[in-house]
Motif scaffolding. Structure first.
Motif, PDB file in Angstrom:
ATOM      1  N   ARG A 271      -0.648 -15.332  -1.016  1.00 13.45           N
ATOM      2  CA  ARG A 271      -2.108 -15.265  -1.131  1.00 13.45           C
ATOM      3  C   ARG A 271      -2.645 -14.056  -0.359  1.00 13.45           C
ATOM      4  NH1 ARG A 271      -6.779 -14.976  -3.181  1.00 13.45           N
ATOM      5  NH2 ARG A 271      -8.508 -15.938  -2.081  1.00 13.45           N
TER       6      ARG A 271
ATOM      7  N   GLU B 208     -17.953   0.481   1.010  1.00 16.13           N
ATOM      8  CA  GLU B 208     -16.809  -0.376   0.674  1.00 16.13           C
ATOM      9  C   GLU B 208     -15.581   0.010   1.492  1.00 16.13           C
ATOM     10  OE1 GLU B 208     -14.948  -3.500  -0.834  1.00 16.13           O
ATOM     11  OE2 GLU B 208     -16.978  -3.002  -1.453  1.00 16.13           O
TER      12      GLU B 208
ATOM     13  N   ARG C  62      -3.706  -6.375  -1.889  1.00 10.80           N
ATOM     14  CA  ARG C  62      -3.641  -5.482  -3.056  1.00 10.80           C
ATOM     15  C   ARG C  62      -5.031  -5.248  -3.637  1.00 10.80           C
ATOM     16  NH1 ARG C  62       0.737  -9.093  -4.380  1.00 10.80           N
ATOM     17  NH2 ARG C  62       2.702  -8.194  -3.639  1.00 10.80           N
ATOM     18  N   LYS C  63      -5.835  -6.305  -3.712  1.00 10.14           N
ATOM     19  CA  LYS C  63      -7.196  -6.160  -4.243  1.00 10.14           C
ATOM     20  C   LYS C  63      -8.044  -5.296  -3.311  1.00 10.14           C
ATOM     21  CE  LYS C  63      -7.213 -10.421  -6.898  1.00 10.14           C
ATOM     22  NZ  LYS C  63      -7.639 -11.841  -6.975  1.00 10.14           N
ATOM     23  N   THR C  64      -7.862  -5.475  -2.008  1.00 10.13           N
ATOM     24  CA  THR C  64      -8.582  -4.647  -1.038  1.00 10.13           C
ATOM     25  C   THR C  64      -8.193  -3.187  -1.193  1.00 10.13           C
ATOM     26  OG1 THR C  64      -8.699  -6.496   0.539  1.00 10.13           O
ATOM     27  CG2 THR C  64      -8.974  -4.273   1.445  1.00 10.13           C
ATOM     28  N   TRP C  65      -6.891  -2.928  -1.293  1.00  7.09           N
ATOM     29  CA  TRP C  65      -6.372  -1.565  -1.427  1.00  7.09           C
ATOM     30  C   TRP C  65      -6.913  -0.891  -2.676  1.00  7.09           C
ATOM     31  CZ3 TRP C  65      -4.212   0.649   2.563  1.00  7.09           C
ATOM     32  CH2 TRP C  65      -3.446   1.818   2.412  1.00  7.09           C
ATOM     33  N   ASP C  66      -7.015  -1.657  -3.771  1.00 12.60           N
ATOM     34  CA  ASP C  66      -7.510  -1.108  -5.034  1.00 12.60           C
ATOM     35  C   ASP C  66      -8.956  -0.639  -4.934  1.00 12.60           C
ATOM     36  OD1 ASP C  66      -5.103  -1.474  -6.308  1.00 12.60           O
ATOM     37  OD2 ASP C  66      -5.695  -3.328  -7.323  1.00 12.60           O
ATOM     38  N   LYS C  67      -9.735  -1.247  -4.033  1.00 15.41           N
ATOM     39  CA  LYS C  67     -11.144  -0.885  -3.887  1.00 15.41           C
ATOM     40  C   LYS C  67     -11.355   0.332  -2.998  1.00 15.41           C
ATOM     41  CE  LYS C  67     -12.363  -5.056  -2.521  1.00 15.41           C
ATOM     42  NZ  LYS C  67     -13.215  -6.188  -2.080  1.00 15.41           N
TER      43      LYS C  67
ATOM     44  N   CYS D 120     -13.613  -2.474   4.074  1.00 15.90           N
ATOM     45  CA  CYS D 120     -12.183  -2.755   3.930  1.00 15.90           C
ATOM     46  C   CYS D 120     -11.418  -2.427   5.212  1.00 15.90           C
ATOM     47  CB  CYS D 120     -11.607  -1.971   2.751  1.00 15.90           C
ATOM     48  SG  CYS D 120     -12.174  -2.542   1.136  1.00 15.90           S
TER      49      CYS D 120
ATOM     50  N   ASP E 246      -1.929 -10.854  -2.228  1.00 15.13           N
ATOM     51  CA  ASP E 246      -2.863 -10.649  -3.336  1.00 15.13           C
ATOM     52  C   ASP E 246      -4.185 -10.076  -2.826  1.00 15.13           C
ATOM     53  OD1 ASP E 246      -3.661 -10.998  -6.155  1.00 15.13           O
ATOM     54  OD2 ASP E 246      -5.021 -12.518  -5.352  1.00 15.13           O
ATOM     55  N   ILE E 247      -4.692 -10.613  -1.698  1.00 12.29           N
ATOM     56  CA  ILE E 247      -5.928 -10.116  -1.099  1.00 12.29           C
ATOM     57  C   ILE E 247      -5.766  -8.658  -0.670  1.00 12.29           C
ATOM     58  CG2 ILE E 247      -7.450 -10.328   0.920  1.00 12.29           C
ATOM     59  CD1 ILE E 247      -6.906 -13.398   0.737  1.00 12.29           C
TER      60      ILE E 247
ATOM     61  N   ARG F 145     -12.709 -19.194  -7.612  1.00 13.29           N
ATOM     62  CA  ARG F 145     -13.254 -17.846  -7.689  1.00 13.29           C
ATOM     63  C   ARG F 145     -14.701 -17.823  -8.186  1.00 13.29           C
ATOM     64  NH1 ARG F 145     -12.319 -12.753  -7.152  1.00 13.29           N
ATOM     65  NH2 ARG F 145     -13.019 -11.182  -8.649  1.00 13.29           N
TER      66      ARG F 145
END
Length: 199
Positions: A156, A133, A162-167, A137, A159-160, A79
């Motif tokens: 994996r 953003e 979920r992080k995308t959705w959060d943004k 996305c 996880d990507i 990272r």
């Protein structure tokens, strides 16, 4: 109405991105990756922010201009290396847009605005940065979810996602669940994000 200088700036970005050695398949057609992504992100900005000013339109079109100039392999794995690579790329994008906009006749304030947009300064607090953003996305889900699922284990990719959705903003999330995804990808998205059958 699109001004002559905006047309010049967008055309210049396209000319640069035609040199992208990486190709992407979209709707059965192979094209330079960043040239294609520029058009797709711009289309989403038109939908999300029809009142967008030139700085946002140029930032959207040039968000990854010359992305291929710094290969990911030049930075360490993990990272920390990824974030250093991304920061270096953002400076290339910002500098290139500055040159393009100067040549097209934009003032210093507009140039700095576009440069800061591609650097994603003040995400969530700046509506233009959030719109950019969101567009990024949405294009990621449209064009790269399938590729990621063929190359990465499901945990994996989850996880990507979920992080995308959060943004993403609520508006962008609503648009995301309507995307024309492959049935298996749609089910995966629904399962990972617990969207339910209605999505």
């Amino acid at each position: 109405m699109t001004s002559a200088r905006l047309r010049r700036a967008l055309a210049c970005i396209d000319e640069i991105n035609r040199a992208d050695p990486h190709q992407i398949q979209v709707r059965g057609e192979s094209r330079p990756k960043e040239l294609t992504h520029a058009a797709m992100v711009s289309a989403w900005i038109e939908r999300l922010r029809p009142d967008a000013d030139d700085a946002l339109r140029i930032a959207a079109h040039g968000h990854h201009v010359r992305r291929w100039a710094i290969p990911r392999a030049e930075y360490p794995l993990g990272r920390r290396g990824y974030l250093r690579w991304r920061q270096a790329l953002q400076e290339i994008h910002a500098d290139t847009l500055g040159e393009v906009m100067t040549e097209a006749g934009y003032d210093t304030a507009s140039i700095e605005r576009a440069r800061n947009l591609v650097r994603k300064r003040n995400l969530r607090r700046d509506a233009d940065v959030q719109a950019l953003e969101d567009a990024l996305c949405l294009v990621f889900l449209e064009t790269q979810l399938r590729e990621f699922r063929t190359r990465q284990p499901d945990d994996r990719v989850a996880d990507i996602l979920r992080k995308t959705w959060d943004k993403m903003s609520a508006e962008a999330r609503a648009l995301a669940v309507e995307l024309d995804l492959a049935p298996d990808d749609r089910r995966f998205l629904q399962r990972v994000l617990r969207l339910g059958d209605a999505a």
